[in-house]
Design a protein around this motif. Structure first.
Motif, short mmCIF file in Angstrom:
data_model
loop_
_atom_site.label_atom_id
_atom_site.label_comp_id
_atom_site.label_asym_id
_atom_site.label_seq_id
_atom_site.Cartn_x
_atom_site.Cartn_y
_atom_site.Cartn_z
N TYR A 78 0.83 -1.21 0.00
CA TYR A 78 0.00 0.00 0.00
C TYR A 78 0.86 1.26 0.00
CZ TYR A 78 -3.01 3.72 1.61
OH TYR A 78 -3.65 4.92 1.72
N LYS A 79 1.92 1.27 0.82
CA LYS A 79 2.81 2.43 0.87
C LYS A 79 3.48 2.67 -0.48
CE LYS A 79 3.93 2.32 5.78
NZ LYS A 79 4.94 2.01 6.79
N GLN A 80 3.92 1.59 -1.13
CA GLN A 80 4.57 1.73 -2.43
C GLN A 80 3.59 2.27 -3.47
OE1 GLN A 80 7.88 1.40 -2.92
NE2 GLN A 80 7.40 2.31 -4.88
N ALA A 81 2.35 1.80 -3.44
CA ALA A 81 1.34 2.30 -4.38
C ALA A 81 1.06 3.78 -4.13
CB ALA A 81 0.06 1.49 -4.24
N LYS A 82 1.04 4.19 -2.88
CA LYS A 82 0.79 5.59 -2.53
C LYS A 82 1.95 6.46 -3.00
CE LYS A 82 -1.03 8.30 1.26
NZ LYS A 82 -1.45 8.30 2.66
N ILE A 83 3.19 6.00 -2.82
CA ILE A 83 4.38 6.74 -3.27
C ILE A 83 4.33 6.91 -4.78
CG2 ILE A 83 6.88 6.57 -3.57
CD1 ILE A 83 6.93 5.30 -0.73
N THR A 84 4.01 5.83 -5.51
CA THR A 84 3.92 5.90 -6.96
C THR A 84 2.87 6.92 -7.40
OG1 THR A 84 4.56 3.57 -7.07
CG2 THR A 84 3.58 4.52 -9.05
#
Length: 98
Positions: A78-84
């Motif tokens: 989820y964090k990686q998707a938000k960063i992207t």
């Protein structure tokens, strides 16, 4: 003549299951809490019930066992998707300014 709308037993069961998951320490509980912060309790219950129904449907359709995600792996994803998403929005804003 209008027919009285009857509650669907399956949807009630999924909503009850979603409501029960809200305090659990797994990825579905984390999903419920994020959706609750986003749109309130009813929104979170319906969204989580929809996710549970989708999982159930795929299990029955493909005849496979449920393989839950680890909480830390789910949070990292989820964090990686938000960063992207935020990087993409930043690039769009930079293009608008330039």
């Amino acid at each position: 003549m209008l027919l009285k709308k009857k509650p669907n037993v399956a949807s009630q069961a999924f909503r009850n299951a979603a409501n029960a998951v809200q305090r659990s320490d797994n990825w579905l509980g984390d999903y419920y809490r994020r959706m609750k912060a986003k749109g309130g309790n009813k929104y979170a219950m319906v969204a989580t019930a929809n996710k549970l129904a989708t999982i159930y449907y795929k299990m029955v359709l493909n005849k496979i066992e449920f393989n839950p995600l680890e909480l830390t792996a789910y949070q990292q994803k989820y964090k990686q998707a938000k960063i992207t998403y935020l990087e993409r929005k930043l690039n769009e804003l930079k293009k608008d300014v330039a």
